[in-house]
Scaffold this motif. Structure first.
Motif, PDB file in Angstrom:
ATOM      1  N   ALA A   1      75.212 -15.217 110.530  1.00  0.00           N
ATOM      2  CA  ALA A   1      74.729 -14.212 109.584  1.00  0.00           C
ATOM      3  C   ALA A   1      73.231 -14.057 109.829  1.00  0.00           C
ATOM      4  O   ALA A   1      72.414 -14.759 109.233  1.00  0.00           O
ATOM      5  CB  ALA A   1      75.021 -14.636 108.151  1.00  0.00           C
ATOM      6  N   LYS A   2      72.901 -13.165 110.761  1.00  0.00           N
ATOM      7  CA  LYS A   2      71.489 -13.012 111.106  1.00  0.00           C
ATOM      8  C   LYS A   2      70.774 -12.182 110.046  1.00  0.00           C
ATOM      9  O   LYS A   2      71.354 -11.298 109.420  1.00  0.00           O
ATOM     10  CB  LYS A   2      71.318 -12.434 112.505  1.00  0.00           C
ATOM     11  CG  LYS A   2      71.951 -11.098 112.764  1.00  0.00           C
ATOM     12  CD  LYS A   2      71.842 -10.748 114.243  1.00  0.00           C
ATOM     13  CE  LYS A   2      72.563  -9.446 114.539  1.00  0.00           C
ATOM     14  NZ  LYS A   2      72.551  -9.137 115.973  1.00  0.00           N
ATOM     15  N   THR A   3      69.509 -12.504 109.855  1.00  0.00           N
ATOM     16  CA  THR A   3      68.689 -11.874 108.829  1.00  0.00           C
ATOM     17  C   THR A   3      67.555 -11.100 109.494  1.00  0.00           C
ATOM     18  O   THR A   3      66.786 -11.668 110.260  1.00  0.00           O
ATOM     19  CB  THR A   3      68.097 -12.942 107.887  1.00  0.00           C
ATOM     20  OG1 THR A   3      69.173 -13.720 107.345  1.00  0.00           O
ATOM     21  CG2 THR A   3      67.320 -12.304 106.753  1.00  0.00           C
TER      22      THR A   3
ATOM     23  N   SER B   1      76.421  -9.569 110.763  1.00  0.00           N
ATOM     24  CA  SER B   1      77.101 -10.475 111.672  1.00  0.00           C
ATOM     25  C   SER B   1      76.383 -10.544 113.013  1.00  0.00           C
ATOM     26  O   SER B   1      75.815  -9.559 113.483  1.00  0.00           O
ATOM     27  CB  SER B   1      78.541  -9.984 111.876  1.00  0.00           C
ATOM     28  OG  SER B   1      79.217 -10.815 112.777  1.00  0.00           O
ATOM     29  N   GLY B   2      76.440 -11.715 113.630  1.00  0.00           N
ATOM     30  CA  GLY B   2      75.778 -11.927 114.914  1.00  0.00           C
ATOM     31  C   GLY B   2      76.329 -11.085 116.040  1.00  0.00           C
ATOM     32  O   GLY B   2      75.676 -10.914 117.065  1.00  0.00           O
ATOM     33  N   ASP B   3      77.531 -10.523 115.873  1.00  0.00           N
ATOM     34  CA  ASP B   3      78.086  -9.660 116.912  1.00  0.00           C
ATOM     35  C   ASP B   3      77.816  -8.181 116.642  1.00  0.00           C
ATOM     36  O   ASP B   3      78.325  -7.315 117.334  1.00  0.00           O
ATOM     37  CB  ASP B   3      79.587  -9.918 117.104  1.00  0.00           C
ATOM     38  CG  ASP B   3      80.433  -9.559 115.896  1.00  0.00           C
ATOM     39  OD1 ASP B   3      79.878  -9.394 114.788  1.00  0.00           O
ATOM     40  OD2 ASP B   3      81.666  -9.450 116.046  1.00  0.00           O
TER      41      ASP B   3
ATOM     42  N   SER C   1      65.313 -17.097 106.092  1.00  0.00           N
ATOM     43  CA  SER C   1      66.510 -17.307 105.290  1.00  0.00           C
ATOM     44  C   SER C   1      66.549 -16.237 104.203  1.00  0.00           C
ATOM     45  O   SER C   1      65.542 -15.996 103.540  1.00  0.00           O
ATOM     46  CB  SER C   1      66.503 -18.685 104.639  1.00  0.00           C
ATOM     47  OG  SER C   1      67.675 -18.821 103.839  1.00  0.00           O
ATOM     48  N   PRO C   2      67.703 -15.607 103.983  1.00  0.00           N
ATOM     49  CA  PRO C   2      67.804 -14.622 102.906  1.00  0.00           C
ATOM     50  C   PRO C   2      67.966 -15.273 101.527  1.00  0.00           C
ATOM     51  O   PRO C   2      67.978 -14.596 100.513  1.00  0.00           O
ATOM     52  CB  PRO C   2      69.055 -13.835 103.292  1.00  0.00           C
ATOM     53  CG  PRO C   2      69.914 -14.849 103.971  1.00  0.00           C
ATOM     54  CD  PRO C   2      68.945 -15.724 104.743  1.00  0.00           C
ATOM     55  N   ILE C   3      68.063 -16.589 101.515  1.00  0.00           N
ATOM     56  CA  ILE C   3      68.283 -17.343 100.272  1.00  0.00           C
ATOM     57  C   ILE C   3      66.937 -17.765  99.698  1.00  0.00           C
ATOM     58  O   ILE C   3      66.077 -18.260 100.414  1.00  0.00           O
ATOM     59  CB  ILE C   3      69.161 -18.581 100.542  1.00  0.00           C
ATOM     60  CG1 ILE C   3      70.514 -18.143 101.132  1.00  0.00           C
ATOM     61  CG2 ILE C   3      69.363 -19.411  99.271  1.00  0.00           C
ATOM     62  CD1 ILE C   3      71.348 -19.281 101.687  1.00  0.00           C
TER      63      ILE C   3
END
Length: 175
Positions: A52-54, A69-71, A107-109
């Motif tokens: 899960a890229k940010t 998504s990384g893809d 991090s999105p968190i």
């Protein structure tokens, strides 16, 4: 180069917020920083679609933080239609201001700036009940968490359809 204490501030913020939640998650620390999606796949032993890229972009007031998504990759036309602005990557200073992280460790968190709005691309809806791995706030840490819970813990503003590349690959797998 940041000191170890500065590097850990974002990771501490992420872990503190996750501990307050009832979500299942895991933290993975790797021996070195992630260099790319491909490198993350190798170090974490997971396929690209489970990363899960940010990505962070300038918005009229604040920043748009996109998790996909990384893809998948961002489709500029879809992004501009969705947000009504051109896609402009944040410079390092603004990225640090809005996310508390340097490039490669976002991090999105537990974002420290309320003007950073999180959106998740529909490419991650495939994994509502499966772990995807996002940055843990350092260049070498990852948080494994279900997309459903990632949506909630990031206070996501909504699902967006701005990714490209992943649908074609999914269709190819089904044939």
């Amino acid at each position: 180069m940041k000191s170890r204490g500065e590097r850990d501030m974002a990771a501490d913020r992420v872990e503190k917020l996750l501990k307050k939640q009832a979500f299942q998650y895991e933290i993975r620390d790797c021996e070195r920083d992630f260099e790319s999606t491909e490198d993350s796949m190798e170090l974490l032993h997971i396929p690209a679609e489970k990363i899960a890229k940010t990505l962070a972009f300038a918005a009229p007031i604040g920043a748009n933080i996109i998790i996909l998504s990384g893809d998948a990759r961002i489709d500029n036309a879809k992004y501009e239609k969705c947000f009504k602005v051109k896609r402009i990557v944040l410079d390092e200073e603004d990225l640090l201001d809005y996310t508390g992280c340097r490039p490669g460790s976002v991090s999105p968190i537990a974002l420290p700036n309320k003007r950073a709005k999180v959106y998740m691309d529909i490419s991650l809806q495939r994994y509502m009940d499966e772990y995807v791995y996002t940055s843990g706030g350092t260049g070498n840490s990852a948080i494994g968490i279900c997309s459903r819970d990632l949506y909630q813990v990031t206070a996501c503003k909504g699902w967006v359809d701005i990714g490209t590349g992943w649908k074609k690959e999914m269709a190819d797998e089904e044939e």
